[in-house]
Write an enzyme that holds these catalytic residues in place. Structure first.
Site, mmCIF file in Angstrom:
data_model
loop_
_atom_site.group_PDB
_atom_site.id
_atom_site.type_symbol
_atom_site.label_atom_id
_atom_site.label_comp_id
_atom_site.label_asym_id
_atom_site.label_seq_id
_atom_site.Cartn_x
_atom_site.Cartn_y
_atom_site.Cartn_z
ATOM 1 N N ASN A 136 0.821 -1.201 0.000
ATOM 2 C CA ASN A 136 0.000 0.000 0.000
ATOM 3 C C ASN A 136 0.861 1.259 0.000
ATOM 4 O O ASN A 136 1.012 1.906 -1.036
ATOM 5 C CB ASN A 136 -0.932 -0.030 1.222
ATOM 6 C CG ASN A 136 -1.997 1.049 1.143
ATOM 7 O OD1 ASN A 136 -1.865 2.011 0.422
ATOM 8 N ND2 ASN A 136 -3.060 0.887 1.908
ATOM 9 N N ASP A 137 1.478 1.566 1.121
ATOM 10 C CA ASP A 137 2.233 2.819 1.231
ATOM 11 C C ASP A 137 3.373 2.918 0.209
ATOM 12 O O ASP A 137 3.661 3.998 -0.286
ATOM 13 C CB ASP A 137 2.795 2.971 2.645
ATOM 14 C CG ASP A 137 1.676 3.066 3.671
ATOM 15 O OD1 ASP A 137 0.604 3.606 3.318
ATOM 16 O OD2 ASP A 137 1.866 2.595 4.789
ATOM 17 N N VAL A 138 3.996 1.788 -0.129
ATOM 18 C CA VAL A 138 5.161 1.837 -1.023
ATOM 19 C C VAL A 138 4.788 2.119 -2.478
ATOM 20 O O VAL A 138 5.651 2.303 -3.318
ATOM 21 C CB VAL A 138 6.003 0.548 -0.960
ATOM 22 C CG1 VAL A 138 6.548 0.340 0.433
ATOM 23 C CG2 VAL A 138 5.205 -0.661 -1.413
ATOM 24 N N ALA B 43 0.956 3.317 7.386
ATOM 25 C CA ALA B 43 1.095 4.728 7.719
ATOM 26 C C ALA B 43 -0.274 5.362 7.983
ATOM 27 O O ALA B 43 -0.371 6.495 8.415
ATOM 28 C CB ALA B 43 1.809 5.465 6.596
#
Lengths: 105, 463
Positions: free
Chosen positions: B389-391, B430
């Site tokens: 997700n965040d990456v 995050a």
């Protein structure tokens, strides 16, 4: 003044200069050894370093080896177990991680 | 050769093996040997201590039954724990073992104080400081373990930061004064330092976000190294000194490298900028997502030329790394070029995802690092984001207000088609929205990574 005296006393208790040499050289060595390591090896490296600081077990063996009171025996015994866990667990886990890389090439 | 000479030789061999071992651990083809050498060196140093160590009065190590008993218990438990742990839980395990080392250092300090009642400032200072650092490392590691297991939530506030900083200075001041004034609180002082350090260790890790745990573990790892080095000071023991300092400095550098991979400063991690940040990214209200089913996904992939898989922790949690490799193979049979794009912090530790995929027999050259794969993504027909997700969140590049702004990402949004495989619309570690999911080129494929990949394999075979 107190601080100076204290520092002096501090230095006197050690085989000071040798220790300071080791300390500084080892610190630089640590930095040198780790630089330029590919990101894929960060995890095994951290785990390997984790096993190496298990060397603290030697302190626990020394404490245990000269312990005479019950408190010292019990806590020393516990320290030996914990230290061993750190060493053995650390190396075995690292080895398992690396085994997976090995298979391929 | 006297006993002392033999002991010193053992220690020299031990120190050397640590240095060489650590160096070899940094290269893929020598890493395994490096770990082995360091282990042998450790065994030499330990056995040397047991059989050849003498204290100032020339007494050899006693209580051998206790010592061997302790080592036997530790070996069995440590070996079993290390062999049984799942690869996905590796970070927790490292944290746990690190905590054990810290606790060991702390106990040494307590026993030493209790048996010898040292009065020299230097000796007291070393013992107290070693106790403090060891205890903080122990307590912190336990909390980090709990967080990675999902048992402990992030708790923190601005006030707590100020309190933490004051508290650690107070402990250090106490350590300093108690070292100087032997009478101060007599023998209770060691327990007070121990208790206060325990509390500080908990408070230190508590507010730090779960996503930052690898950095924290690495930092605590170097703390334990320093604590071990204090033991080396105390006993004038070279191997403890070199081993401890080596890990202390190497661990610190490793921590900094990890922070760099996430484009965060160490300070930011420690004050918990992630978890206390109020911004959750651009509002995505009003935007809609488009779903896709397994059949259509399979057709899309089977007729593509280039497919790139972007794995994240979700893949690891679902234990789907083997299934993922299967999927890769069936696509290749159809003539599709398949690659894996690995973000440096994919998984829970840097390099964690590489370990997991290597476990599943995915070949090395298919694992592409972020910087190599990004320029190729615009000519990639399909990227499949599995449990990441965040990456892949474009906000890291476009939204200066986002907490992850500046973090290097895999530019999944530049590919021709994007499939996002996710269990639900839940946010990433995050805790921020991801615009990628709302991109016009994106299709969402909801489901458990493993079950969904199995379905895809069957569908691709049927095409």
């Amino acid at each position: 003044m107190i601080l100076l005296e204290a520092t002096g006393a501090f230095l006197k208790t050690l085989d000071t200069w040798d220790v300071i040499y080791i300390l500084i050289l080892a610190a630089f060595l640590g930095v040198e050894v780790i630089s330029n390591v590919p990101a894929i090896l960060h995890t095994p490296l951290m785990s390997g370093a984790n096993a190496i600081h298990g060397v603290v077990i030697i302190g626990s063996i020394i404490v245990m080896g000269h312990a005479d009171s019950t408190l010292a025996l019990v806590l020393g015994f516990l320290a030996v177990i914990l230290g061993t866990l750190n060493v053995v667990g650390g190396f075995v886990v690292t080895n398992r991680m690396l085994q997976m890389f090995k298979k391929k090439k | 050769m006297s006993n002392l000479d033999i002991l010193k030789l053992c220690y020299l061999l031990g120190s050397l093996s640590f240095i060489v071992g650590l160096k070899m651990l940094g290269k893929p083809d020598t890493a395994k040997k490096g770990n082995f050498y360091a282990g042998i060196g450790m065994a030499i140093a330990i056995l040397g201590t047991i059989f050849f160590h003498q204290n100032g009065e020339g007494e050899k190590i006693g209580n051998l039954a206790w010592i061997f008993g302790g080592i036997a218990i530790g070996t069995i438990v440590g070996y079993l724990a290390a062999m049984k742990v799942k690869m996905t839980q590796m970070p927790q395990m490292v944290s746990l073992f690190n905590g054990m080392g810290g606790a060991c250092a702390a106990l040494i300090g307590i026993v030493e104080m209790d048996t010898h009642h040292p009065e020299a400032f230097g000796e007291r200072f070393i013992i107290f400081l070693g106790l403090m650092i060891g205890t903080i490392s122990f307590a912190g590691s336990m909390i980090a373990y709990g967080k990675l297991e999902g048992k402990i939530k992030d708790v923190g506030s601005k006030f707590q930061q100020i309190f933490n900083n004051t508290f650690i200075f107070a402990i250090i001041a106490l350590v300093g004064y108690a070292s100087y004034d032997v009478e101060f609180m007599s023998s209770n002082v060691i327990w007070i330092i121990f208790g206060a350090s325990l509390i500080y260790g908990v408070l230190f890790v508590m507010p730090i976000g779960g996503a930052d745990m690898p950095v924290v573990i690495s930092l605590l790892n170097s703390f334990t190294g320093v604590a071990a080095a204090f033991g080396g000071f105390l006993y004038d023991n070279q191997v403890m000194l070199t081993g401890g300092i080596l890990v202390g400095s190497a661990g610190t550098i490793l921590t900094v490298l990890m922070c760099k991979a996430m484009n965060r400063s160490l300070w930011n991690v420690i004050i918990g900028a992630f978890s206390t940040s109020t911004s959750t990214g651009k509002s995505t209200e009003g935007l809609s997502i488009r779903e896709i089913n397994a059949t259509d996904t399979a057709i899309l992939c089977a007729y593509a030329q280039k497919v790139t898989i972007i794995p994240g922790y979700g893949l690891a949690v679902a234990q789907a790394q083997h299934t993922c490799h299967e999927f890769e193979k069936v696509l290749e049979e159809k003539g599709v070029e398949v690659n894996f794009a690995i973000h440096p912090v994919a998984g829970r530790m840097p390099g964690h995802m590489n370990v997991l995929l290597a476990e599943a027999d995915v070949s090395y050259d298919k694992l592409k690092e972020m910087d190599d794969i990004n320029p190729q993504l615009p000519n990639t027909d399909v990227v499949i984001v599995i449990g990441a997700n965040d990456v892949v969140n474009p906000a890291a590049e476009t939204d200066p207000g986002s907490p992850i702004y500046g973090m290097p990402i895999i530019k999944a949004n530049t590919a021709k088609n994007i499939i996002v495989m996710k269990r639900s619309m839940a946010k990433g570690y995050a805790g921020i929205e991801n615009e990628l999911f709302y991109d016009s080129k994106t299709r969402m494929l909801f489901g458990d990574a493993k079950a969904m990949l199995e379905k895809l394999i069957a569908e691709v075979k049927a095409v």
